[in-house]
Design an enzyme around this catalytic site. Structure first.
Site, PDB file in Angstrom:
ATOM      1  N   GLY A  42      -0.462 -15.537  14.655  1.00  0.00           N
ATOM      2  CA  GLY A  42      -1.471 -16.129  15.532  1.00  0.00           C
ATOM      3  C   GLY A  42      -1.933 -17.453  14.964  1.00  0.00           C
ATOM      4  O   GLY A  42      -2.222 -17.545  13.768  1.00  0.00           O
ATOM      5  N   ALA A  43      -2.000 -18.465  15.805  1.00  0.00           N
ATOM      6  CA  ALA A  43      -2.237 -19.813  15.304  1.00  0.00           C
ATOM      7  C   ALA A  43      -3.466 -19.925  14.407  1.00  0.00           C
ATOM      8  O   ALA A  43      -3.365 -20.370  13.251  1.00  0.00           O
ATOM      9  CB  ALA A  43      -2.312 -20.782  16.479  1.00  0.00           C
ATOM     10  N   ARG A  71       6.446 -21.446   9.535  1.00  0.00           N
ATOM     11  CA  ARG A  71       6.732 -21.287  10.975  1.00  0.00           C
ATOM     12  C   ARG A  71       6.399 -22.614  11.643  1.00  0.00           C
ATOM     13  O   ARG A  71       5.400 -23.258  11.293  1.00  0.00           O
ATOM     14  CB  ARG A  71       5.906 -20.153  11.608  1.00  0.00           C
ATOM     15  CG  ARG A  71       6.296 -18.748  11.155  1.00  0.00           C
ATOM     16  CD  ARG A  71       5.512 -17.681  11.895  1.00  0.00           C
ATOM     17  NE  ARG A  71       6.003 -17.488  13.268  1.00  0.00           N
ATOM     18  CZ  ARG A  71       5.332 -16.809  14.201  1.00  0.00           C
ATOM     19  NH1 ARG A  71       4.140 -16.296  13.916  1.00  0.00           N
ATOM     20  NH2 ARG A  71       5.825 -16.662  15.408  1.00  0.00           N
ATOM     21  N   GLN A 114       3.460  -7.719  20.558  1.00  0.00           N
ATOM     22  CA  GLN A 114       2.100  -8.053  20.132  1.00  0.00           C
ATOM     23  C   GLN A 114       1.062  -7.570  21.151  1.00  0.00           C
ATOM     24  O   GLN A 114      -0.084  -7.274  20.801  1.00  0.00           O
ATOM     25  CB  GLN A 114       1.929  -9.559  19.931  1.00  0.00           C
ATOM     26  CG  GLN A 114       2.649 -10.150  18.725  1.00  0.00           C
ATOM     27  CD  GLN A 114       4.028 -10.674  19.039  1.00  0.00           C
ATOM     28  OE1 GLN A 114       4.749 -10.091  19.860  1.00  0.00           O
ATOM     29  NE2 GLN A 114       4.433 -11.765  18.401  1.00  0.00           N
ATOM     30  N   ASP A 151      -0.557 -21.823  20.784  1.00  0.00           N
ATOM     31  CA  ASP A 151      -0.079 -22.108  19.428  1.00  0.00           C
ATOM     32  C   ASP A 151      -0.080 -23.591  19.126  1.00  0.00           C
ATOM     33  O   ASP A 151      -0.189 -23.993  17.954  1.00  0.00           O
ATOM     34  CB  ASP A 151       1.319 -21.513  19.239  1.00  0.00           C
ATOM     35  CG  ASP A 151       1.247 -20.002  19.264  1.00  0.00           C
ATOM     36  OD1 ASP A 151       1.279 -19.424  20.361  1.00  0.00           O
ATOM     37  OD2 ASP A 151       1.108 -19.414  18.170  1.00  0.00           O
TER      38      ASP A 151
HETATM   39  C1  LIG Z   1      -4.772 -17.124  19.056  1.00  0.00           C
HETATM   40  S1  LIG Z   1      -3.173 -17.703  18.768  1.00  0.00           S
HETATM   41  C2  LIG Z   1      -2.270 -16.380  19.371  1.00  0.00           C
HETATM   42  C3  LIG Z   1      -0.884 -16.763  19.753  1.00  0.00           C
HETATM   43  O1  LIG Z   1      -0.005 -16.648  18.635  1.00  0.00           O
HETATM   44  C4  LIG Z   1       1.004 -15.730  18.997  1.00  0.00           C
HETATM   45  O2  LIG Z   1       2.239 -16.002  18.424  1.00  0.00           O
HETATM   46  P1  LIG Z   1       2.779 -15.079  17.198  1.00  0.00           P
HETATM   47  O3  LIG Z   1       2.365 -13.668  17.491  1.00  0.00           O
HETATM   48  O4  LIG Z   1       4.277 -15.311  17.241  1.00  0.00           O
HETATM   49  O5  LIG Z   1       2.126 -15.656  15.972  1.00  0.00           O
HETATM   50  C5  LIG Z   1       1.068 -15.831  20.485  1.00  0.00           C
HETATM   51  O6  LIG Z   1       1.720 -17.010  20.899  1.00  0.00           O
HETATM   52  C6  LIG Z   1      -0.385 -15.849  20.810  1.00  0.00           C
HETATM   53  O7  LIG Z   1      -0.731 -16.270  22.080  1.00  0.00           O
END
Ligand SMILES: CSC[C@H]1O[C@H](OP(=O)(O)O)[C@H](O)[C@@H]1O
Length: 339
Positions: free
Chosen positions: A49-50, A89, A193, A234
């Site tokens: 998560g960003a 990443r 997720q 992101d």
């Molecule tokens: C609040 S940022 C969440 C955002 O990040 C996730 O990506 P990942 O699980 O690959 O880190 C996803 O894009 C979410 O929307």
């Protein structure tokens, strides 16, 4: 529900992470003291998560400084370790932002660097609380002041941030006001997720929700079962194009066709004015095995290859609201971060 959910915490010389790869079956923590353990945790989405990656990046610099002291690294070795954190990443701009916030303090010492990383963490929690209120106000003013049917994709909750969440921060605010009828949670293949993490967050807080397969999302919207879609981000380009988990743009297209608001909730730390448009956002390409499974559990013939972009880009024209801690922009109306 007990204490507020925090995915990431610092205790003196250790970064403690909720291991998101084993949720919802087990709540376990990973204690990180070395840079390459953190890099691996980022790449395996132990932490993800960003905004959470921004905090991890910030404390990653502190971990590198401590490890350099323990192992006698020279400056070049220390800087290379920090680069490995920053590059773990590519899509979520917050990871680089977090590293760049703390890196200039390397010469100031560990205490100063850790204090700045702590500010990154607390600023994110405050930002999410603020954007949650702004988002709820914007939605209620434009949709209706009644319990709402919400759709979300992936996890943009407390697990994806330093606390409270972005998209789920808006949901939590609406729930606190008694204004959530249900949340349609896209399971979000391939790493789930949504079904593993968003559903876990909502269930532990008693927020009504239903998990659906990703392919159901456009139909659920077009059948009139959803009042508003709320997602995280992101990286947001200067023109308002928004990178988010793969599958997001399909939700945005369905919302546009159905005439319901498509809302992106993100702190300003996710806005990257140095990236002009969505075409310039690096999209992480992950391992085929996440799509196809591995020996013994493959979901396709051995001869098949996978295609596994982790993110897609929703054009600004489809983003009805960009909810930030300082208020709401309306990219679809031309009100974009770079304006
Ligand atoms: C609040 S940022 C969440 C955002 O990040 C996730 O990506 P990942 O699980 O690959 O880190 C996803 O894009 C979410 O929307």
């Amino acid at each position: 529900m007990d204490e507020e959910l925090r995915a990431i915490a610092w205790t003196g010389d250790t970064l403690t992470l909720i291991d998101q790869t084993v949720l919802p079956d087990r709540l376990e923590h990973l204690e990180v003291r070395e840079v390459d353990v953190l890099v691996d945790a980022v790449r395996r989405l132990v932490v993800r998560g960003a905004p959470a990656l921004g905090v991890a990046g910030a404390y990653g610099v502190v971990l590198a400084m401590l490890q350099a002291g323990r192992e006698g690294w020279d400056r070049a070795t220390l800087e290379a370790a920090v680069d490995r954190v920053r590059e773990a990443r590519p899509t979520a701009v917050n990871l680089a932002v977090g590293v760049d916030r703390v890196r200039p303090l390397i010469d100031a010492g560990v205490e100063a660097a850790a204090a700045e990383a702590g500010r990154v963490l607390e600023e994110d929690v405050a930002a999410n609380r603020a954007l949650g209120a702004h988002g709820a106000d914007w939605i209620l003013a434009r949709v209706a002041r009644r319990p709402l049917r919400i759709l979300t994709h992936c996890n943009a909750g407390a697990l994806a941030t330093a606390g409270w969440g972005t998209a789920l921060g808006v949901v939590r605010e609406l729930h606190a006001r008694g204004l959530v009828e249900t949340v349609y949670v896209d399971e979000t293949r391939p790493l789930l997720q949504g079904s593993r993490l968003t559903a876990w967050e909502l269930a532990r807080e008693g927020v009504p929700h239903r998990v659906q397969i990703d392919g159901a999302a456009p139909s659920t919207v077009l059948r009139g079962l959803v009042d508003v879609a709320i997602v995280g981000a992101d990286r947001i380009a200067a023109n308002g194009d928004t990178a988010n988990k793969i599958g997001t743009v399909g939700v945005a297209l369905a919302c546009a066709d159905a005439g319901i608001p498509f809302v992106v909730a993100a702190p300003w730390s996710t806005v990257d004015r140095a990236t002009a448009t969505g075409a310039d956002i690096p999209i992480e390409l992950r391992d085929d095995a996440e799509v196809l499974g591995r020996q013994g559990s493959r979901t396709a013939p051995a001869a098949s290859r996978g295609f596994n972009p982790a993110f897609d880009v929703t054009p600004a024209r489809l983003v009805d609201a960009l909810v930030t801690e300082s208020g709401v922009l309306e990219p679809a109306r031309g009100r974009v971060p770079g304006a």
